[in-house]
Motif scaffolding. Sequence first.
Motif, PDB file in Angstrom:
ATOM      1  N   LEU A  32       1.388 -11.192   5.181  1.00 13.28           N
ATOM      2  CA  LEU A  32       1.298  -9.846   4.617  1.00 13.28           C
ATOM      3  C   LEU A  32       1.525  -8.807   5.716  1.00 13.28           C
ATOM      4  N   THR A  33       2.301  -7.774   5.400  1.00 13.69           N
ATOM      5  CA  THR A  33       2.603  -6.727   6.387  1.00 13.69           C
ATOM      6  C   THR A  33       2.029  -5.386   5.946  1.00 13.69           C
ATOM      7  N   GLN A  34       1.900  -4.486   6.914  1.00 14.63           N
ATOM      8  CA  GLN A  34       1.442  -3.139   6.603  1.00 14.63           C
ATOM      9  C   GLN A  34       2.438  -2.434   5.692  1.00 14.63           C
ATOM     10  N   GLU A  35       3.705  -2.673   5.913  1.00 18.03           N
ATOM     11  CA  GLU A  35       4.745  -2.071   5.082  1.00 18.03           C
ATOM     12  C   GLU A  35       4.606  -2.525   3.626  1.00 18.03           C
ATOM     13  N   ALA A  36       4.347  -3.811   3.426  1.00 16.54           N
ATOM     14  CA  ALA A  36       4.166  -4.327   2.061  1.00 16.54           C
ATOM     15  C   ALA A  36       2.964  -3.668   1.394  1.00 16.54           C
ATOM     16  N   CYS A  37       1.888  -3.483   2.151  1.00 13.76           N
ATOM     17  CA  CYS A  37       0.678  -2.831   1.600  1.00 13.76           C
ATOM     18  C   CYS A  37       0.971  -1.379   1.229  1.00 13.76           C
ATOM     19  N   LEU A  38       1.695  -0.677   2.098  1.00 13.05           N
ATOM     20  CA  LEU A  38       2.028   0.725   1.824  1.00 13.05           C
ATOM     21  C   LEU A  38       2.938   0.834   0.613  1.00 13.05           C
TER      22      LEU A  38
ATOM     23  N   GLU B 101      -7.867  -4.382   9.292  1.00 10.22           N
ATOM     24  CA  GLU B 101      -8.014  -4.380   7.830  1.00 10.22           C
ATOM     25  C   GLU B 101      -6.898  -5.193   7.177  1.00 10.22           C
ATOM     26  N   LEU B 102      -5.712  -5.144   7.748  1.00 14.19           N
ATOM     27  CA  LEU B 102      -4.601  -5.960   7.240  1.00 14.19           C
ATOM     28  C   LEU B 102      -4.956  -7.440   7.349  1.00 14.19           C
ATOM     29  N   GLY B 103      -5.542  -7.833   8.469  1.00 16.94           N
ATOM     30  CA  GLY B 103      -5.951  -9.226   8.653  1.00 16.94           C
ATOM     31  C   GLY B 103      -6.993  -9.654   7.642  1.00 16.94           C
ATOM     32  N   LYS B 104      -7.970  -8.783   7.374  1.00 14.78           N
ATOM     33  CA  LYS B 104      -9.006  -9.095   6.376  1.00 14.78           C
ATOM     34  C   LYS B 104      -8.393  -9.257   4.985  1.00 14.78           C
ATOM     35  N   LEU B 105      -7.490  -8.340   4.646  1.00 10.54           N
ATOM     36  CA  LEU B 105      -6.851  -8.410   3.335  1.00 10.54           C
ATOM     37  C   LEU B 105      -5.976  -9.658   3.228  1.00 10.54           C
ATOM     38  N   ALA B 106      -5.203  -9.939   4.265  1.00  9.27           N
ATOM     39  CA  ALA B 106      -4.326 -11.116   4.265  1.00  9.27           C
ATOM     40  C   ALA B 106      -5.143 -12.397   4.057  1.00  9.27           C
TER      41      ALA B 106
ATOM     42  N   TRP C  22      -8.499  -0.675  -0.028  1.00 11.86           N
ATOM     43  CA  TRP C  22      -8.115  -1.827   0.787  1.00 11.86           C
ATOM     44  C   TRP C  22      -6.624  -1.790   1.117  1.00 11.86           C
ATOM     45  N   LEU C  23      -5.805  -1.460   0.123  1.00  9.53           N
ATOM     46  CA  LEU C  23      -4.374  -1.326   0.388  1.00  9.53           C
ATOM     47  C   LEU C  23      -4.105  -0.192   1.373  1.00  9.53           C
ATOM     48  N   GLY C  24      -4.801   0.918   1.187  1.00 12.38           N
ATOM     49  CA  GLY C  24      -4.622   2.063   2.085  1.00 12.38           C
ATOM     50  C   GLY C  24      -5.004   1.743   3.515  1.00 12.38           C
ATOM     51  N   HIS C  25      -6.181   1.142   3.690  1.00 12.14           N
ATOM     52  CA  HIS C  25      -6.630   0.794   5.043  1.00 12.14           C
ATOM     53  C   HIS C  25      -5.733  -0.264   5.672  1.00 12.14           C
ATOM     54  N   ALA C  26      -5.318  -1.245   4.892  1.00 16.44           N
ATOM     55  CA  ALA C  26      -4.471  -2.324   5.426  1.00 16.44           C
ATOM     56  C   ALA C  26      -3.091  -1.817   5.812  1.00 16.44           C
ATOM     57  N   SER C  27      -2.657  -0.715   5.217  1.00  7.82           N
ATOM     58  CA  SER C  27      -1.330  -0.191   5.539  1.00  7.82           C
ATOM     59  C   SER C  27      -1.294   0.554   6.865  1.00  7.82           C
ATOM     60  N   VAL C  28      -2.482   0.860   7.431  1.00  8.74           N
ATOM     61  CA  VAL C  28      -2.508   1.603   8.707  1.00  8.74           C
ATOM     62  C   VAL C  28      -3.365   0.943   9.787  1.00  8.74           C
ATOM     63  N   ASP C  29      -4.098  -0.112   9.455  1.00  3.53           N
ATOM     64  CA  ASP C  29      -5.034  -0.715  10.410  1.00  3.53           C
ATOM     65  C   ASP C  29      -4.817  -2.231  10.459  1.00  3.53           C
ATOM     66  N   ASP C  30      -4.476  -2.741  11.628  1.00  8.09           N
ATOM     67  CA  ASP C  30      -4.195  -4.180  11.786  1.00  8.09           C
ATOM     68  C   ASP C  30      -5.391  -5.055  11.428  1.00  8.09           C
TER      69      ASP C  30
END
Length: 189
Positions: A119-125, A106-111, A96-104
């Motif tokens: 939550l930002t992709q940079e924070a996930c990465l 997935e970032l929205g789902k995680l957030a 989930w962290l990996g996908h959220a760090s590169v896919d908007d």
Amino acid sequence: ILSVVGSESQPFEDPNKLAAPVIPLAKETATNLRVVVESAAVANELIRASAGTGKTYQLTSRFLRLLLSDVAPETILATTFTRKAAGEILDRVVSWLGHASVDDQELGKLATAVEMPDLTQEACLNKLTKLTRQMHRLQIHTIDAFFMQMAKSFSLELGMTPGWQVLEEGGAESNILRGKAIAGVLRQE
């Protein structure tokens, strides 16, 4: 996490030294007993539900919420009943962290799942990078494995021989010991 700090015999003398706010329990005990509320994000939580109701999803979301709130990974304990579920939690956290760090998307789902709209992709990465360096510190276990870890940590206090272990049922060593135990009982009769 709620922690009781001090008591009538040992009051907590300087509440200003605490990193978290101090809230008096009641006027009559305010001078001797205080509750420290560190954060709603780190309160202990128990999830009880039937099979197939989303416990693994909830544990994963909760684990990620704590990680993304800068809680040290080694201080988070996630327990479940099966090795499969424990493995799924770990897999989901990392993926989930990996996908959220590169896919908007997935970032929205995680957030949404972790209730962190900013939550930002940079924070996930960054969290993924730190997490992968500390995988050996993660505490994602079956309940049995957690209790085994505790028992091994306190084996002397429990009166157990250092290096003891539980054998898997049906394994070669287990069958040999079972045979010896049965033979010993039969000899005594």
